[in-house]
Design a protein around this motif. Structure first.
Motif, short mmCIF file in Angstrom:
data_model
loop_
_atom_site.label_atom_id
_atom_site.label_comp_id
_atom_site.label_asym_id
_atom_site.label_seq_id
_atom_site.Cartn_x
_atom_site.Cartn_y
_atom_site.Cartn_z
N ILE A 89 -4.43 -4.63 8.11
CA ILE A 89 -3.98 -5.43 6.73
C ILE A 89 -4.61 -4.57 5.65
O ILE A 89 -3.73 -4.66 4.66
N THR A 90 -5.43 -3.98 5.65
CA THR A 90 -5.96 -3.04 4.39
C THR A 90 -5.27 -1.93 4.32
O THR A 90 -4.88 -1.59 2.88
N GLN A 91 -4.78 -1.32 5.31
CA GLN A 91 -3.90 -0.28 5.31
C GLN A 91 -2.44 -0.70 4.52
O GLN A 91 -1.88 0.04 3.83
N LEU A 92 -1.93 -1.91 5.04
CA LEU A 92 -0.57 -2.46 4.58
C LEU A 92 -0.93 -2.73 2.85
O LEU A 92 -0.06 -2.32 2.21
N TYR A 93 -2.04 -3.31 2.73
CA TYR A 93 -2.23 -3.61 1.22
C TYR A 93 -2.15 -2.35 0.47
O TYR A 93 -1.70 -2.41 -0.70
#
Length: 324
Positions: A156-160
């Motif tokens: 999710i951090t990478q998506l963010y």
């Protein structure tokens, strides 16, 4: 001595009987004593009512929304898209000043500005409410999983990082070019990146709360994760969530106005506050036609300011620390 002490005991027993009575156990009264009449939402509402300005603006917004919905069904209302003709000349009733027939005047092609303003308000409010609802659902869901689950933190951090590094303006412009300009296009464009701020804030709050003692105790007792999230974490964030949702509505309306300003908003045939303000902007330097900008700008300003003040006041009222 024995008889004397016995008399003293009898006197003391009689004194106890006259001064004290043994209380009987009453389970019903015990439950009533332990019952708390506290209600979170009732306390929130009472705290909110103390802010008279917010209450006044809330009533005003409710009146505007109600009138916006009912306006097409009221008597003596004109069509927002029909072009009206001058009865004397048979030509288009262009740029007629506000009067008894056209309450807010007409625009440059003879359309009734009163009906167009309320139709545009209806369209803009619909866009704002849908965008705010989608942003809340997606942002809260992703933000909660992002902050609570350590396994999902990295993806999710990478998506963010990917979504957050794309400017919102670029996304709005690209979606307006790729898809046909319409209400659904604007909603999709705003929702692509609109959830990011909500998700990041919810994630930060969840990280602060997830390892507190009562949550660790719930885990040790075998409480499912979803119950910990719903019962222990999200109730602390209600005030923040309501504030974000209330601010998302005027932001979405402002984005629609911006897209129309750069020529990528809704088509002219679809009344909206953005279209009306863009049309009035061209006539701003003509004093006799300036009303075409003033009226929709007043409606937009009232809605924007009202939602901002109401959101902040409700967020303060929803904070349990402000409850009595």
């Amino acid at each position: 001595m024995g008889m004397y002490s016995e008399e003293i005991n009898n006197i003391s027993n009689k004194s106890r009987e006259t001064l004290f009575e043994f209380a009987e156990v009453d389970e019903r009264q015990a439950e009533e004593t332990a019952y708390s009449n506290y209600s979170y939402w009732r306390s929130t509402w009472k705290s909110f009512l103390k802010n008279r300005i917010a209450v006044f603006l809330l009533v005003g917004v409710l009146i505007i929304v109600t009138f916006t919905i009912l306006q097409p069904y009221l008597p003596a209302q004109k069509s927002p898209t029909e072009i009206y003709l001058d009865e004397q000349t048979g030509l288009q009733a262009r740029n007629i000043a506000p009067g008894t027939e056209f309450w807010f005047g007409t625009n440059s092609i003879g359309q009734d500005l009163w009906s167009r303003i309320w139709a545009g308000t209806r369209t803009s409010l619909f866009i704002g409410c849908v965008v705010a609802l989608v942003e809340a659902i997606v942002g809260i869901t992703i933000g909660t999983l992002w902050g609570f689950s350590r396994k999902l933190e990295l993806p999710i951090t990478q998506l963010y990082n990917v979504v957050d590094n794309i400017p919102t303006t670029i996304v709005l412009i690209l979606m307006s070019y790729i898809l046909r300009p319409s209400i659904s296009t604007i909603i999709i464009a705003m929702c692509i990146t609109g959830w990011v701020e909500m998700a990041r804030f919810i994630r930060n709050q969840i990280v602060i709360l997830r390892d507190r003692e009562y949550n660790l105790a719930s885990k040790c007792l075998g409480t499912p994760d979803y119950r910990i999230i719903v019962k222990n974490l999200l109730p602390y964030l209600i005030s923040v969530i309501m504030l974000r949702m209330s601010l998302a509505i005027p932001f979405a309306i402002g984005s629609e106005v911006f897209l129309t300003y750069i020529g990528l908003g809704l088509p002219i045939s679809e009344p909206s506050l953005g279209n009306l303000i863009n049309e009035g902007r061209v006539l701003m330097m003509s004093p006799e036609l300036r009303y075409q900008l003033i009226f929709p700008s007043i409606v937009l300003s009232i809605i924007t300011i009202a939602f901002y003040i109401i959101g902040n006041s409700f967020a303060d009222a929803a904070d349990p620390k402000n409850h009595v």
